[in-house]
Write a protein that holds these residues in place. Structure first.
Motif, PDB file in Angstrom:
ATOM      1  N   ALA A 107       0.761  -1.100  -0.004  1.00 40.94           N
ATOM      2  CA  ALA A 107       0.058  -0.004  -0.173  1.00 40.94           C
ATOM      3  C   ALA A 107       0.833   1.399  -0.094  1.00 40.94           C
ATOM      4  O   ALA A 107       0.493   2.281  -0.696  1.00 40.94           O
ATOM      5  CB  ALA A 107      -1.002   0.031   1.049  1.00 40.94           C
ATOM      6  N   ILE A 108       1.904   1.398   0.776  1.00 41.90           N
ATOM      7  CA  ILE A 108       2.857   2.442   0.729  1.00 41.90           C
ATOM      8  C   ILE A 108       3.470   2.618  -0.380  1.00 41.90           C
ATOM      9  O   ILE A 108       3.466   3.635  -1.255  1.00 41.90           O
ATOM     10  CB  ILE A 108       4.019   2.146   1.975  1.00 41.90           C
ATOM     11  CG1 ILE A 108       3.289   2.413   3.085  1.00 41.90           C
ATOM     12  CG2 ILE A 108       5.192   3.157   1.643  1.00 41.90           C
ATOM     13  CD1 ILE A 108       4.347   2.083   4.623  1.00 41.90           C
ATOM     14  N   VAL A 109       3.922   1.623  -1.215  1.00 34.17           N
ATOM     15  CA  VAL A 109       4.570   1.658  -2.515  1.00 34.17           C
ATOM     16  C   VAL A 109       3.830   2.150  -3.404  1.00 34.17           C
ATOM     17  O   VAL A 109       4.141   3.026  -4.493  1.00 34.17           O
ATOM     18  CB  VAL A 109       5.176   0.476  -3.020  1.00 34.17           C
ATOM     19  CG1 VAL A 109       6.135   0.603  -4.299  1.00 34.17           C
ATOM     20  CG2 VAL A 109       6.570   0.130  -1.909  1.00 34.17           C
ATOM     21  N   ALA A 110       2.662   1.774  -3.368  1.00 38.44           N
ATOM     22  CA  ALA A 110       1.553   2.142  -4.434  1.00 38.44           C
ATOM     23  C   ALA A 110       1.231   3.650  -4.255  1.00 38.44           C
ATOM     24  O   ALA A 110       1.099   4.266  -5.110  1.00 38.44           O
ATOM     25  CB  ALA A 110       0.115   1.270  -4.116  1.00 38.44           C
ATOM     26  N   ALA A 111       0.883   4.094  -2.955  1.00 38.36           N
ATOM     27  CA  ALA A 111       0.521   5.427  -2.710  1.00 38.36           C
ATOM     28  C   ALA A 111       1.782   6.272  -3.237  1.00 38.36           C
ATOM     29  O   ALA A 111       1.428   7.349  -3.539  1.00 38.36           O
ATOM     30  CB  ALA A 111       0.364   5.581  -1.321  1.00 38.36           C
ATOM     31  N   MET A 112       2.999   5.843  -3.059  1.00 42.22           N
ATOM     32  CA  MET A 112       4.160   6.721  -3.332  1.00 42.22           C
ATOM     33  C   MET A 112       4.203   6.958  -4.930  1.00 42.22           C
ATOM     34  O   MET A 112       4.593   8.030  -5.198  1.00 42.22           O
ATOM     35  CB  MET A 112       5.397   5.909  -3.221  1.00 42.22           C
ATOM     36  CG  MET A 112       5.694   5.763  -1.565  1.00 42.22           C
ATOM     37  SD  MET A 112       7.225   4.857  -1.227  1.00 42.22           S
ATOM     38  CE  MET A 112       8.535   5.719  -2.101  1.00 42.22           C
ATOM     39  N   ARG A 113       3.704   6.176  -5.658  1.00 41.63           N
ATOM     40  CA  ARG A 113       3.535   6.207  -7.212  1.00 41.63           C
ATOM     41  C   ARG A 113       2.948   7.511  -7.667  1.00 41.63           C
ATOM     42  O   ARG A 113       3.444   8.047  -8.636  1.00 41.63           O
ATOM     43  CB  ARG A 113       3.059   5.051  -7.868  1.00 41.63           C
ATOM     44  CG  ARG A 113       4.216   3.809  -7.672  1.00 41.63           C
ATOM     45  CD  ARG A 113       3.666   2.506  -8.433  1.00 41.63           C
ATOM     46  NE  ARG A 113       4.602   1.547  -8.256  1.00 41.63           N
ATOM     47  CZ  ARG A 113       5.639   1.508  -9.150  1.00 41.63           C
ATOM     48  NH1 ARG A 113       5.944   2.392  -9.937  1.00 41.63           N
ATOM     49  NH2 ARG A 113       6.818   0.488  -9.242  1.00 41.63           N
ATOM     50  N   GLY A 114       1.756   7.698  -7.118  1.00 38.91           N
ATOM     51  CA  GLY A 114       1.026   8.807  -7.504  1.00 38.91           C
ATOM     52  C   GLY A 114       1.274  10.074  -6.837  1.00 38.91           C
ATOM     53  O   GLY A 114       0.118  11.039  -6.976  1.00 38.91           O
ATOM     54  N   ALA A 115       1.886  10.061  -5.853  1.00 40.15           N
ATOM     55  CA  ALA A 115       1.830  11.347  -4.933  1.00 40.15           C
ATOM     56  C   ALA A 115       3.254  12.354  -4.984  1.00 40.15           C
ATOM     57  O   ALA A 115       4.095  11.819  -5.590  1.00 40.15           O
ATOM     58  CB  ALA A 115       1.944  10.888  -3.367  1.00 40.15           C
ATOM     59  N   ARG A 116       2.955  13.459  -4.708  1.00 41.81           N
ATOM     60  CA  ARG A 116       4.279  14.476  -4.779  1.00 41.81           C
ATOM     61  C   ARG A 116       4.974  14.268  -3.492  1.00 41.81           C
ATOM     62  O   ARG A 116       6.263  14.683  -3.700  1.00 41.81           O
ATOM     63  CB  ARG A 116       3.464  15.883  -4.822  1.00 41.81           C
ATOM     64  CG  ARG A 116       2.641  16.018  -5.849  1.00 41.81           C
ATOM     65  CD  ARG A 116       1.989  17.377  -6.096  1.00 41.81           C
ATOM     66  NE  ARG A 116       3.275  18.417  -6.064  1.00 41.81           N
ATOM     67  CZ  ARG A 116       3.159  19.642  -6.200  1.00 41.81           C
ATOM     68  NH1 ARG A 116       2.152  20.029  -6.551  1.00 41.81           N
ATOM     69  NH2 ARG A 116       4.260  20.416  -6.155  1.00 41.81           N
ATOM     70  N   GLY A 117       4.697  13.964  -2.226  1.00 43.65           N
ATOM     71  CA  GLY A 117       5.473  13.952  -1.191  1.00 43.65           C
ATOM     72  C   GLY A 117       4.983  13.259  -0.047  1.00 43.65           C
ATOM     73  O   GLY A 117       3.970  12.710  -0.209  1.00 43.65           O
TER      74      GLY A 117
END
Length: 153
Positions: A107-117
Motif C-alpha cells: 500500500a505504501i509503495v502504491a501510494a508513493m507512485r502517485g503522490a508528490r511527497g
C-alpha cells in the motif's frame, strides 16, 4: 548527488541511475536492489543528517519500505507516515521505521507512485516533534529501475 557518492564509497554498490531526488542501486553479494532518497529540509535542500527512505526490490514483485530517522525517537512515540491524504502506522526502533506487514508495504509503495511527497512524523527522545519530509518525484522510476536491476544476473 552526494547520497549516491556516499553509498558507492560505503561498499560494493553499483549505481543503476538517479531520477530527481531518488536513486537506484544494486548490491551483488547478496543480490539486493533498492531505491533511496534523503529527506528535505524546510528550504527544500537535502537533509544530510543520515536519514533516508528506501524501497528494497527483491526477486519477483516483493517491495519493502523502510526509513532511517534524522534523530532518535522516543520509545513511546508512534510512527506515522503520511502520503497525500493516506496515513500509515509504521513500526520500528529508535532510529528506523518500516511497514508492519507485506500488505502495508504494498500500500505504501502504491501510494508513493502517485503522490508528490511523504512525511514521517513522530516525537524525538526529548519529546520534540520529529518530521522527515521526502519529495516523491522520481520515486516510481527509481523503484522500477531497482526491480529491473535485480532481474539481471
Amino acid at each position: 548527488m552526494m547520497l549516491a557518492l556516499a553509498l558507492l564509497l560505503a561498499g560494493e554498490r553499483v549505481a543503476i541511475g538517479a531520477w530527481d531526488r531518488w536513486a537506484a542501486f544494486a548490491d551483488d553479494a547478496p543480490r539486493r536492489c533498492y531505491a533511496i532518497a534523503q529527506p528535505l529540509l524546510p528550504d527544500g535542500s537535502p537533509d544530510r543528517r543520515g536519514a533516508f527512505a528506501g524501497v528494497a526490490a527483491g526477486a519477483g514483485s516483493v517491495r519493502t519500505f523502510h526509513l532511517r530517522l534524522s534523530r532518535p525517537r522516543s520509545p513511546a512515540a508512534t510512527l506515522t507516515l503520511a502520503i497525500d491524504d493516506r496515513r500509515f502506522a509504521l513500526v520500528g526502533d529508535a532510529t528506523t521505521a518500516r511497514a508492519p506487514d507485506p500488505a502495508t508495504d504494498r500500500a505504501i509503495v502504491a501510494a508513493m507512485r502517485g503522490a508528490r511527497g511523504m512525511t514521517l512524523s513522530t516525537l524525538d527522545r526529548t519529546g520534540r516533534p520529529l518530521t522527515d519530509a521526502y519529495a516523491l518525484s522520481g520515486a516510481a522510476t527509481a523503484i522500477d529501475a531497482a526491480a529491473l536491476g535485480c532481474l539481471k544476473n
